[in-house]
Design an enzyme around this catalytic site. Structure first.
Site, PDB file in Angstrom:
ATOM      1  N   THR A   1       0.797  -1.236   0.000  1.00 45.58           N
ATOM      2  CA  THR A   1       0.000   0.000   0.000  1.00 45.58           C
ATOM      3  C   THR A   1       0.828   1.283   0.000  1.00 45.58           C
ATOM      4  O   THR A   1       0.566   2.173  -0.808  1.00 45.58           O
ATOM      5  CB  THR A   1      -0.991  -0.011   1.188  1.00 45.58           C
ATOM      6  OG1 THR A   1      -1.623  -1.289   1.238  1.00 45.58           O
ATOM      7  CG2 THR A   1      -2.039   1.074   1.045  1.00 45.58           C
TER       8      THR A   1
ATOM      9  N   ASP B   1       7.059  -2.217  12.048  1.00 43.13           N
ATOM     10  CA  ASP B   1       7.057  -3.626  12.452  1.00 43.13           C
ATOM     11  C   ASP B   1       8.096  -4.438  11.675  1.00 43.13           C
ATOM     12  O   ASP B   1       8.762  -3.908  10.781  1.00 43.13           O
ATOM     13  CB  ASP B   1       5.651  -4.231  12.268  1.00 43.13           C
ATOM     14  CG  ASP B   1       5.081  -3.999  10.867  1.00 43.13           C
ATOM     15  OD1 ASP B   1       5.774  -3.417  10.018  1.00 43.13           O
ATOM     16  OD2 ASP B   1       3.932  -4.396  10.631  1.00 43.13           O
TER      17      ASP B   1
ATOM     18  N   ASN C   1      -7.020  -9.468   7.699  1.00 43.72           N
ATOM     19  CA  ASN C   1      -7.713  -9.835   8.948  1.00 43.72           C
ATOM     20  C   ASN C   1      -7.957  -8.593   9.812  1.00 43.72           C
ATOM     21  O   ASN C   1      -8.278  -8.703  10.983  1.00 43.72           O
ATOM     22  CB  ASN C   1      -6.881 -10.855   9.738  1.00 43.72           C
ATOM     23  CG  ASN C   1      -5.506 -10.304  10.082  1.00 43.72           C
ATOM     24  OD1 ASN C   1      -5.162  -9.188   9.697  1.00 43.72           O
ATOM     25  ND2 ASN C   1      -4.721 -11.074  10.817  1.00 43.72           N
TER      26      ASN C   1
ATOM     27  N   HIS D   1      -5.633  -6.405  10.627  1.00 42.85           N
ATOM     28  CA  HIS D   1      -4.492  -5.977  11.447  1.00 42.85           C
ATOM     29  C   HIS D   1      -3.922  -4.646  10.966  1.00 42.85           C
ATOM     30  O   HIS D   1      -4.085  -4.250   9.812  1.00 42.85           O
ATOM     31  CB  HIS D   1      -3.405  -7.063  11.533  1.00 42.85           C
ATOM     32  CG  HIS D   1      -2.557  -7.248  10.310  1.00 42.85           C
ATOM     33  ND1 HIS D   1      -1.776  -8.361  10.117  1.00 42.85           N
ATOM     34  CD2 HIS D   1      -2.347  -6.470   9.199  1.00 42.85           C
ATOM     35  CE1 HIS D   1      -1.126  -8.246   8.975  1.00 42.85           C
ATOM     36  NE2 HIS D   1      -1.462  -7.114   8.396  1.00 42.85           N
TER      37      HIS D   1
ATOM     38  N   GLY E   1      -0.027  -2.896  11.378  1.00 43.64           N
ATOM     39  CA  GLY E   1       1.273  -3.397  11.814  1.00 43.64           C
ATOM     40  C   GLY E   1       1.096  -4.904  12.000  1.00 43.64           C
ATOM     41  O   GLY E   1       0.465  -5.569  11.168  1.00 43.64           O
TER      42      GLY E   1
ATOM     43  N   LYS F   1      -9.626  -4.796  -0.545  1.00 45.35           N
ATOM     44  CA  LYS F   1      -9.641  -4.185   0.789  1.00 45.35           C
ATOM     45  C   LYS F   1     -11.035  -3.639   1.164  1.00 45.35           C
ATOM     46  O   LYS F   1     -11.213  -3.090   2.248  1.00 45.35           O
ATOM     47  CB  LYS F   1      -8.614  -3.053   0.869  1.00 45.35           C
ATOM     48  CG  LYS F   1      -7.149  -3.509   0.785  1.00 45.35           C
ATOM     49  CD  LYS F   1      -6.666  -4.149   2.072  1.00 45.35           C
ATOM     50  CE  LYS F   1      -5.322  -4.821   1.993  1.00 45.35           C
ATOM     51  NZ  LYS F   1      -4.202  -3.905   2.015  1.00 45.35           N
TER      52      LYS F   1
HETATM   53  C1  F6R Z   1       3.610  -3.987   7.063  1.00 47.82           C
HETATM   54  C2  F6R Z   1       2.436  -3.826   7.928  1.00 47.82           C
HETATM   55  C3  F6R Z   1       1.171  -4.549   7.600  1.00 47.82           C
HETATM   56  C4  F6R Z   1       0.588  -4.103   6.261  1.00 47.82           C
HETATM   57  C5  F6R Z   1      -0.722  -4.805   5.937  1.00 47.82           C
HETATM   58  C6  F6R Z   1      -1.209  -4.466   4.547  1.00 47.82           C
HETATM   59  O1  F6R Z   1       4.704  -3.251   7.567  1.00 47.82           O
HETATM   60  O2  F6R Z   1       2.485  -3.131   8.903  1.00 47.82           O
HETATM   61  O3  F6R Z   1       0.241  -4.372   8.626  1.00 47.82           O
HETATM   62  O4  F6R Z   1       0.373  -2.709   6.305  1.00 47.82           O
HETATM   63  O5  F6R Z   1      -0.577  -6.182   6.036  1.00 47.82           O
HETATM   64  O6  F6R Z   1      -0.279  -4.908   3.602  1.00 47.82           O
HETATM   65  P1  F6R Z   1      -0.347  -4.475   2.080  1.00 47.82           P
HETATM   66  O7  F6R Z   1      -0.148  -3.015   2.042  1.00 47.82           O
HETATM   67  O8  F6R Z   1       0.781  -5.218   1.415  1.00 47.82           O
HETATM   68  O9  F6R Z   1      -1.696  -4.867   1.590  1.00 47.82           O
END
Ligand code: F6R
Length: 244
Positions: free
Chosen positions: A39, A67, A136, A138, A140, A201
């Protein structure tokens, strides 16, 4: 919490990059914390370009990596460290004293968490946080069930994170634990941008902004933030029932 909707990923990323660049203009000692992943990729590229082209003084910023995957070496191209180093720290030539990334190979991970919390305290907290949302819910590695009161912590990754996370790696890896900044820091941050793009998303964005605030769906924490912004493109916003 405010929801801001954009036509597409480019416009969304442009907005975030411009806002961060302006924040640095207004506060040269800005403390910026950021997620890695797909993202924020374009935002980071645009931010680096803007800072350089517009000759904004970024020599006093502090950068914090949100993270890391426990046990992964920083040279692994799928690690968060690799992302931060190659997309931000390297291009901006930040000095070691200006940033803190979790060492996921440390023998004492609790101490890594303590070091991160102390670093954030020394800097008087995070000014601006840019985060993504996992499949899910979350943020980080604050996985479902996590307390909203946590500082930095080590956590067992849930099944969704372990399987979705494979997309970052060219070789098979075993993803079991994460080390992450907790929601206490997020709730104390001056401003938070949660970004999401694409139809995949849409469901998690709907739950995060229109569902109940619950630790079972961590991103719902955004509803509690006094200066939280959810930045979405039309596709990620497509299931929202209220007009935004
Ligand atoms: C990665 C992190 C994760 C991602 C999340 C979305 O450092 O903190 O929480 O932000 O999993 O990932 P993408 O952007 O790849 O869909």
């Amino acid at each position: 919490m405010i929801i801001k909707r954009f036509k597409n990923y480019q416009d969304l990323s442009d907005f975030a990059a411009s806002d961060i660049a302006n924040s640095i203009k207004n506060k040269p000692s800005l403390v910026l914390c950021m997620a890695s992943g797909d993202t924020p990729k374009l935002t980071v590229d645009l931010l680096v370009k803007k800072l350089k082209e517009e000759k904004i003084d970024y020599s006093k910023i502090t950068f914090i990596g949100l993270d890391e995957w426990v046990s992964l070496p920083p040279a692994n191209t799928g690690s968060c460290h690799y992302f931060f180093q190659n997309k931000l720290i390297g291009p901006l030539e930040l000095k070691p004293a200006q940033y803190f990334l979790f060492d996921a190979l440390a023998d004492d991970l609790q101490n890594e968490c303590k070091k991160m919390d102390e670093f954030i305290d020394e800097k008087d907290g995070i000014d601006l946080m840019l985060v993504g949302i996992g499949m899910n819910g979350h943020i980080g590695f604050n996985e479902p069930g996590v307390s909203f009161n946590n500082l930095s912590h080590v956590i067992a990754l849930d099944e969704t994170t372990r399987s979705v996370g494979k997309k970052y790696f060219s070789e098979p890896v075993e993803l079991t634990k994460g080390i992450t900044i907790g929601f206490k820091h997020l709730l104390n941050a001056g401003k938070v941008f949660l970004m999401a793009n694409g139809s995949k998303k849409a469901e998690v964005i709907k739950k995060a902004v229109e569902g109940p605030v619950t630790d079972n769906f961590p991103a719902s924490v955004m509803q509690k933030h006094k200066n939280g912004f959810v930045l979405v493109d039309d596709e990620a916003a497509s299931l929202l029932s209220k007009p935004h």
